[in-house]
Design an enzyme around this catalytic site. Structure first.
Site, short mmCIF file in Angstrom:
data_model
loop_
_atom_site.label_atom_id
_atom_site.label_comp_id
_atom_site.label_asym_id
_atom_site.label_seq_id
_atom_site.Cartn_x
_atom_site.Cartn_y
_atom_site.Cartn_z
N LYS A 1 -80.34 32.48 -6.00
CA LYS A 1 -81.49 31.72 -5.50
C LYS A 1 -81.18 30.23 -5.48
O LYS A 1 -80.33 29.75 -6.23
CB LYS A 1 -82.74 32.00 -6.34
N GLY B 1 -83.18 26.14 -4.33
CA GLY B 1 -84.42 25.40 -4.56
C GLY B 1 -85.58 25.85 -3.70
O GLY B 1 -86.74 25.72 -4.09
N PHE B 2 -85.28 26.42 -2.51
CA PHE B 2 -86.36 26.76 -1.58
C PHE B 2 -86.45 28.25 -1.28
O PHE B 2 -87.25 28.66 -0.44
CB PHE B 2 -86.17 25.99 -0.27
N VAL C 1 -80.99 33.87 -1.78
CA VAL C 1 -79.85 34.19 -0.92
C VAL C 1 -79.60 35.68 -1.04
O VAL C 1 -79.52 36.22 -2.15
CB VAL C 1 -78.58 33.42 -1.36
N ASP D 1 -70.75 16.85 -3.56
CA ASP D 1 -71.04 17.84 -4.60
C ASP D 1 -69.84 18.76 -4.87
O ASP D 1 -69.99 19.96 -5.05
CB ASP D 1 -72.27 18.67 -4.21
#
Length: 551
Positions: free
Chosen positions: A196, A198-199, A202, A313
């Protein structure tokens, strides 16, 4: 008592692994579906011909289906075929092992560049003809590269114009129309949740018409609106569309459902590097794996920088392995487009991997990715990050202080001299001293740490990975351990939202979609002139013409 959570996980994993095995397109249902597909008729494609940009590089070099048809067309004109064969030979030379390079180059010069040769390149400029006549062995590589450039220029002129008037180009246009058919959730079968964000979650999905497996990042529309994440989501999608590298996850489709915006990307079954560093055997990785992954990651970062994208990142957790053991950068949610003359100052990244200039809130650019690369190589060797020991309890301020002030120590026995040196150079406190940033031509691939890597062969996927993930293992948390999202209430959509959803849901992304169509055999199947069509599935759903919705 029966463990229902364990049973759910077993069922989810079994279905997922079975789908992965049957991804070659051998299921009866998929064969039946494929028999019903057909390309639109040529006469139905005329109005779409104008909408296809007539750009040689895009059609004949970048798009796999365009490249295939252009190659087939070149075979029909002897002069064009000789030029194609020359470029193929040069490509083979570039990918050859060092011990055969010299003899291969000599053969190319003799067969294509010497006057009187059977395959002489008759379109060469008079200047290059003179250079070829006077060339000795030491000049061969130079004249070969010049001939390669002139051949590409030659293809962009009359051969490309002739191609656009040929039946091969008509066929390409048919495929471009087929590519643009609407994509909905009916196009896919959905399998287990893999994780998963933030929104939203998966999950693994499979294209019904081809059997190809992907990961689908589902962004909850209401959650996006509530957290004002629309701009960030669209930026990630647009950056993923620009990327075309074997070392970065690929975006294949973008579509919407009633409740979600969906990004369909490369499915990486082998787990992330953080998992392999800390959860498989002793902490850290073998040096041959570290060198191999670092080489692929370096190529991925260089590709992003070449298209003016800053990753921001880079860390082992964001590097994923595929079935074969090759790695790709993932999660471009923090990536940003670098604009000429505009500085970046916003603090972004993960604590422990952020460069000093980010921590000091100064202007920063590409060098921050190389600092994070240094942190990641260090972590792969030592099983800890350079500024925080494994499981050490330390606050962010102390990690910041160490990053800014402390010199890195190489106490782990696995550090070679080359590994120490590349880490020191990547982890330089001043960006102007950092490997990859010291001057315009500062290429990290030239460092002795990579002396065993042939980068031409690596980029052509001709180097065997040193580790292959176990195909019977699901490298993901148990289904029950992935927390569900709570329902978002009180959010309504207006016309502005609907316009945004439409902008996001653009369907198939050309290059990955074409690669999928070719590798799963659908390209050859639909091009077969003797093929009998039994109808047409629309987007893997009900039996309709595969393109009638578009036309």
């Amino acid at each position: 008592m029966c463990d229902m959570g364990g049973l759910d996980n077993l069922i989810a994993n079994t279905a997922y692994l079975q789908a992965r095995k049957s991804g070659e397109g051998d299921t009866k249902e998929m064969q039946k579906r494929r028999k019903s597909l057909s390309l639109p008729k040529i006469e139905e494609c005329k109005e779409h011909r104008e909408s296809v940009a007539g750009d040689y590089d895009s059609i004949c070099e970048q798009q796999p289906i365009g490249k295939k048809f252009f190659r087939d067309f070149l075979e029909t004109v002897p002069e064009y075929l000789v030029a194609r064969d020359f470029l193929d030979e040069v490509s083979n030379w570039e990918l050859a092992e060092d011990n055969v390079k010299s003899s291969t180059m000599e053969s190319i010069v003799t067969n294509f560049l010497k006057e009187g040769a059977k395959n002489y390149l008759s379109f060469m400029s008079s200047d290059l003809v003179s250079k070829c006549k006077a060339a000795t062995a030491k000049d061969y590589e130079n004249i070969m590269q010049l001939a390669k450039e002139e051949t590409k220029v030659f293809f962009k002129d009359k051969p490309f114009q002739d191609f656009q008037k040929s039946p091969f180009y008509d066929k390409f246009i048919q495929w471009k129309v087929f590519e643009k058919q609407p994509v909905t959730e009916k196009y896919f079968s959905e399998f287990r949740v893999l994780g998963k964000g933030g929104f939203g979650e998966v999950c693994a999905i499979q294209v019904k018409n081809t059997g190809k497996m992907y990961a689908c990042k589902k962004l909850d529309k209401k959650r996006l609106k509530k957290k004002s994440g629309e701009k960030m989501a669209l930026l990630e999608k647009e950056i993923l569309e620009k990327v075309n590298s074997p070392f970065i996850v690929t975006l294949a489709y973008a579509y919407e459902t009633k409740t979600h915006l969906c990004l369909v990307m490369s499915l990486m079954n082998g787990g992330d590097l953080k998992y392999h560093i800390y959860n498989v055997g002793e902490r850290g990785l073998e040096m041959k794996r570290i060198i191999f992954y670092s080489a692929q990651i370096t190529c991925g970062i260089l590709h992003l920088h070449s298209i003016k994208i800053l990753y921001r990142d880079m860390k082992p957790e964001n590097v994923l392995l595929d079935d074969n053991g090759n790695c790709r950068l993932s999660d471009l949610g923090l990536a940003v487009q670098v604009k000429e003359g505009k500085s970046i100052t916003q603090r972004a990244g993960t604590n422990g991997y952020m460069a000093p200039e980010i921590l000091k809130e100064e202007d920063y650019s590409y060098p921050v990715d190389w600092f994070a690369m240094g942190c990641s190589i260090y972590e792969m060797v030592a099983g800890r990050t350079p500024f925080k020991d494994y499981k050490e309890k330390v606050n962010k301020d102390e990690v910041r202080r160490r990053t800014l002030e402390d010199e890195v120590k190489f106490e782990h026995a696995s550090f070679t001299e080359e590994a120490k040196d590349i880490c020191r150079l990547f982890l330089a406190k001043k960006k102007e001293d950092r490997l990859g940033s010291r001057n315009e031509d500062d290429d990290p691939r030239k460092h002795s740490f990579f002396k065993t890597i042939n980068f031409h062969r690596l980029e052509a996927n001709l180097v065997d990975p040193p580790f292959v993930p176990d195909p019977s293992v699901v490298y993901a948390k148990d289904v029950a351990d992935i927390a569900d999202f709570s329902e978002v209430r009180g959010i309504e959509f207006d016309d502005k939202d609907k316009k945004f959803f439409k902008k996001f849901a653009t369907g198939a992304v050309p290059i990955p979609w074409q690669e999928e169509i070719i590798e799963t055999g659908l390209f050859d199947e639909l091009n077969d002139p003797n093929r009998v069509v039994s109808g047409g599935y629309a987007n893997g759903g009900e039996a309709k013409s595969g393109v009638c919705l578009l036309l």
